[in-house]
Design a protein around this motif. Structure first.
Motif: not given
Length: 438
Positions: A77-78, A90-92, A114-120
């Motif tokens: 998870a982010y 921030d980490v993965f 893009s995945l990080f921003e979507a998760a955020d």
């Protein structure tokens, strides 16, 4: 500690890890973790891992994490973390169950933007849902369940059937992006001794895992092609251009040959659809199994990179580091060993699914070949048929030929399934076993 609004970033090559007991109490960490968290090792060890939890992280994310871990599954998870000075980083994060009941967490810089921003964005909405739930009188646990549900709903809206599906995409992308931007796996070619020998072996392991991922990506492409072809066939069957009054027209004696062809076509289509249903089931299983394998290979690559970096830290630290850190090395090695062993076991499942898919396709191809062989006969008879019946011929032939063309494409994919051999993990397991002997 309250957030200050400040933020610091994790470097591309700043991998760090910690281990906890079964309740999430920190037992070990590396120096990168202490530096980025801005806590001392003494402050971290013995503290609950949520000491670094940022207050804007929704509880639903951690609820999902514990559900996976309690089931014995790794989790990714982010995460927004809070350092001792109030700054955010921030980490993965990946969390892996260990043999003793504890957990290993390896964290890296988020690289798939893009995945990080979507998760955020999803976290922000889940946090608001939890806040509303708590303001309505719910306790934190029940509010976290609400947050977890919100996360799943938003992931579904984004095209992910489950949180697991999101992980299966995110981890391989994160690992590949970080490796592309990295200066490379840690090396200490001039060093000698136990850790130096282990580090050299780790490099061979990394190369083997790279080869495995290349082959798994090829299989993922083949799986996608199979599903696309299968879906095309199902669409073609649903959109058949046969006219509604065909059955009535084919009662005419002069169209007996056409009727025979259409009857055979419809019978074979029914049989073919049954094989396609079997195929669809096998392909869903294949897609899931391939995605799980890509996830596990990416996790093993991450653990390999983490082990290499930590071995380099130990080599650089000299004898004192050697004496202090052998248990951490053993745990990183254990996680790698367990991950690759699980991958090796899954290869039989992959091979079986490929065989099932190939068998279903070949059976369907045989069925559709029968009416296809009859189309030249009715084409030859078309000029002698009644004028109003002649337009039927290209329509019937076109439908059968269209199906036949898609089936030929699937036939070549079936051949690829039969030719594909899953990865032999023997050498990789030997290399990992060699680490135990150092």
């Amino acid at each position: 500690m309250e957030p200050t609004g400040a933020q610091h970033e994790v470097g591309v090559d700043e991998l760090f890890f910690s281990t906890t007991d079964s309740k999430g109490v920190i037992e070990r960490s590396n120096s990168v973790f202490t530096r980025l968290s801005r806590y001392s090792r003494e402050q971290l060890v013995g503290a609950p891992h949520n000491i670094i939890r940022h207050p804007l992280m929704p509880g639903g994310a951690f609820y999902a994490m514990w559900e996976a871990l309690k089931a014995g599954k790794p989790f990714a998870a982010y995460v927004h973390n809070l350092a001792a000075d109030g700054s955010r980083y921030d980490v993965f994060a990946t969390i892996t169950p260990m043999r003793d009941g504890g957990f290993l967490s390896v964290r890296t810089r988020p690289m798939a933007r893009s995945l990080f921003e979507a998760a955020d964005a999803i976290y922000a909405r889940a946090f608001d849902a939890e806040l509303h739930a708590r303001n309505s009188g719910m306790n934190r646990h029940d509010a976290a369940v609400v947050g977890a549900g919100t996360i799943l709903e938003l992931l579904a809206a984004a095209g992910y059937g489950s949180y697991e599906d999101f992980m299966y995409v995110a981890l391989p992308e994160e690992v590949a992006a970080r490796e592309a931007a990295s200066s490379g796996i840690a090396r200490r070619d001039e060093a000698w001794g136990e850790e130096a020998n282990m580090l050299r072996t780790v490099h061979f392991i990394f190369d083997e895992l790279n080869s495995w991922m290349v082959r798994m990506n090829e299989l993922a492409k083949l799986s996608s092609q199979l599903e696309a072809a299968s879906n095309s066939l199902q669409s073609e069957a649903a959109e058949s251009p046969m006219p509604d009054n065909l059955a009535v027209m084919l009662t005419r004696p002069e169209l007996a040959t056409v009727k025979q062809t259409v009857d055979v076509w419809q019978q074979m289509q029914t049989l073919t659809n049954s094989y396609l249903a079997e195929l669809a089931h096998s392909l869903r299983e294949l897609r899931t199994t391939v995605a799980h394998n890509r996830f596990q290979i990416a996790l093993s690559r991450l653990h390999t990179t983490m082990l290499a970096q930590f071995l380099a830290e130990v080599i650089d630290g000299g004898e004192e580091a050697h004496n202090l850190n052998h248990e951490e090395i053993d745990l990183l090695h254990e996680a790698l060993d367990d991950g690759v062993a699980a991958l090796a076991r899954s290869q039989n499942d992959l091979q079986s699914l490929l065989s099932q898919a190939a068998a279903a396709i070949e059976a369907a191809v045989r069925m559709i070949a029968i009416p296809k062989q009859m189309t030249p006969i009715i084409e030859a008879q078309a000029p002698n048929m009644p004028h109003d019946a002649q337009p039927l011929i290209p329509m019937i032939v076109g439908t059968i030929e269209q199906w036949g063309g898609t089936m030929e494409q699937m036939g070549s994919l079936a051949a690829a399934c039969k030719q594909y051999t899953t990865h032999d993990a023997t050498h990789l397991l030997e290399l990992i076993g060699y680490l135990s002997n150092n």
